[in-house]
Write a protein that holds these residues in place. Structure first.
Motif, PDB file in Angstrom:
ATOM      1  N   UNK A  11     -37.729  46.572  33.775  1.00  0.00           N
ATOM      2  CA  UNK A  11     -37.086  45.965  32.691  1.00  0.00           C
ATOM      3  C   UNK A  11     -37.363  44.572  32.430  1.00  0.00           C
ATOM      4  N   UNK A  12     -36.929  43.776  33.560  1.00  0.00           N
ATOM      5  CA  UNK A  12     -37.286  42.319  33.585  1.00  0.00           C
ATOM      6  C   UNK A  12     -38.692  42.067  33.105  1.00  0.00           C
ATOM      7  N   UNK A  13     -39.579  42.669  33.523  1.00  0.00           N
ATOM      8  CA  UNK A  13     -41.142  42.664  33.310  1.00  0.00           C
ATOM      9  C   UNK A  13     -41.350  42.948  31.810  1.00  0.00           C
ATOM     10  N   UNK A  14     -40.546  43.820  31.404  1.00  0.00           N
ATOM     11  CA  UNK A  14     -40.529  44.239  29.740  1.00  0.00           C
ATOM     12  C   UNK A  14     -39.942  42.968  29.255  1.00  0.00           C
ATOM     13  N   UNK A  15     -39.315  42.184  29.407  1.00  0.00           N
ATOM     14  CA  UNK A  15     -38.729  41.300  28.843  1.00  0.00           C
ATOM     15  C   UNK A  15     -37.225  41.219  28.452  1.00  0.00           C
ATOM     16  N   UNK A  16     -36.677  42.440  29.100  1.00  0.00           N
ATOM     17  CA  UNK A  16     -35.188  42.607  28.998  1.00  0.00           C
ATOM     18  C   UNK A  16     -34.391  42.002  29.966  1.00  0.00           C
ATOM     19  N   UNK A  17     -33.546  41.053  29.702  1.00  0.00           N
ATOM     20  CA  UNK A  17     -32.696  40.287  30.632  1.00  0.00           C
ATOM     21  C   UNK A  17     -31.265  41.019  30.849  1.00  0.00           C
ATOM     22  N   UNK A  18     -30.894  42.219  30.448  1.00  0.00           N
ATOM     23  CA  UNK A  18     -29.688  42.657  30.713  1.00  0.00           C
ATOM     24  C   UNK A  18     -29.451  43.322  32.029  1.00  0.00           C
ATOM     25  N   UNK A  19     -28.634  44.090  32.370  1.00  0.00           N
ATOM     26  CA  UNK A  19     -28.142  44.505  33.357  1.00  0.00           C
ATOM     27  C   UNK A  19     -28.671  46.410  33.592  1.00  0.00           C
ATOM     28  N   UNK A  20     -28.982  46.717  34.890  1.00  0.00           N
ATOM     29  CA  UNK A  20     -29.290  47.971  34.895  1.00  0.00           C
ATOM     30  C   UNK A  20     -28.151  48.661  35.637  1.00  0.00           C
ATOM     31  N   UNK A  21     -27.518  49.786  35.207  1.00  0.00           N
ATOM     32  CA  UNK A  21     -26.500  50.261  35.721  1.00  0.00           C
ATOM     33  C   UNK A  21     -26.892  51.709  36.125  1.00  0.00           C
ATOM     34  N   UNK A  22     -26.640  51.982  37.397  1.00  0.00           N
ATOM     35  CA  UNK A  22     -27.127  53.599  37.870  1.00  0.00           C
ATOM     36  C   UNK A  22     -25.607  54.284  37.476  1.00  0.00           C
ATOM     37  N   UNK A  23     -26.071  55.415  37.067  1.00  0.00           N
ATOM     38  CA  UNK A  23     -25.151  56.340  36.449  1.00  0.00           C
ATOM     39  C   UNK A  23     -25.713  57.850  36.300  1.00  0.00           C
ATOM     40  N   UNK A  24     -24.815  58.801  35.648  1.00  0.00           N
ATOM     41  CA  UNK A  24     -25.318  59.989  35.473  1.00  0.00           C
ATOM     42  C   UNK A  24     -25.440  60.269  33.830  1.00  0.00           C
ATOM     43  N   UNK A  25     -26.676  60.788  33.565  1.00  0.00           N
ATOM     44  CA  UNK A  25     -26.663  61.188  32.128  1.00  0.00           C
ATOM     45  C   UNK A  25     -27.001  62.708  32.018  1.00  0.00           C
ATOM     46  N   UNK A  26     -26.184  63.330  31.323  1.00  0.00           N
ATOM     47  CA  UNK A  26     -26.522  64.867  31.077  1.00  0.00           C
ATOM     48  C   UNK A  26     -26.557  65.391  32.342  1.00  0.00           C
ATOM     49  N   UNK A  27     -25.850  65.117  33.445  1.00  0.00           N
ATOM     50  CA  UNK A  27     -25.789  65.607  34.780  1.00  0.00           C
ATOM     51  C   UNK A  27     -26.881  65.426  35.839  1.00  0.00           C
ATOM     52  N   UNK A  28     -27.643  64.211  35.242  1.00  0.00           N
ATOM     53  CA  UNK A  28     -28.873  63.834  36.424  1.00  0.00           C
ATOM     54  C   UNK A  28     -28.642  62.662  36.512  1.00  0.00           C
ATOM     55  N   UNK A  29     -29.001  62.192  37.580  1.00  0.00           N
ATOM     56  CA  UNK A  29     -29.026  60.736  38.158  1.00  0.00           C
ATOM     57  C   UNK A  29     -29.917  59.719  37.087  1.00  0.00           C
ATOM     58  N   UNK A  30     -29.319  58.696  36.739  1.00  0.00           N
ATOM     59  CA  UNK A  30     -29.933  57.937  35.772  1.00  0.00           C
ATOM     60  C   UNK A  30     -29.754  56.384  35.886  1.00  0.00           C
ATOM     61  N   UNK A  31     -30.557  55.630  35.434  1.00  0.00           N
ATOM     62  CA  UNK A  31     -30.254  54.270  35.296  1.00  0.00           C
ATOM     63  C   UNK A  31     -30.379  53.942  33.741  1.00  0.00           C
ATOM     64  N   UNK A  32     -29.268  53.197  33.125  1.00  0.00           N
ATOM     65  CA  UNK A  32     -29.332  52.538  31.807  1.00  0.00           C
ATOM     66  C   UNK A  32     -29.411  51.050  31.913  1.00  0.00           C
ATOM     67  N   UNK A  33     -30.297  50.620  31.070  1.00  0.00           N
ATOM     68  CA  UNK A  33     -30.632  49.141  31.207  1.00  0.00           C
ATOM     69  C   UNK A  33     -29.779  48.643  29.726  1.00  0.00           C
ATOM     70  N   UNK A  34     -29.016  47.703  30.018  1.00  0.00           N
ATOM     71  CA  UNK A  34     -28.061  47.181  28.968  1.00  0.00           C
ATOM     72  C   UNK A  34     -28.386  45.922  28.705  1.00  0.00           C
TER      73      UNK A  34
END
Length: 75
Positions: A11-34
């Motif tokens: 995400x940082x290399x793509x230019x996003x300066x937000x935060x990455x949160x490890x979570x679950x989406x639709x029952x699967x492990x996931x990371x959401x970049x905010x």
């Protein structure tokens, strides 16, 4: 934890300066970049047994809109 750190680096290399949160989406492990209150990317991992069966990356703002309206809890 390693996946979350890797995706935060991507995400940082793509230019996003937000935060990455490890979570679950639709029952699967996931990371959401905010970026502030807006979800910019979601990476979900489908696991079958002890193997990764699929990796799903979503960057479409329309599809991420549902995540942006939820509080910072398990999604």
């Amino acid at each position: 934890d390693r996946v979350a750190r890797f995706m935060a680096g991507v995400a940082r290399k793509a230019g996003w300066s937000g935060r990455a949160i490890a979570t679950s989406v639709n029952g699967s492990p996931a990371v959401v970049v905010w970026d502030g209150e807006v979800a910019r990317m979601c990476v979900a991992v489908e696991v079958a047994g002890d193997r990764v069966a699929g990796v799903y990356v979503v960057v479409n703002p329309y599809k991420l809109g549902r995540l942006a309206r939820q509080p910072d809890t398990d999604r």
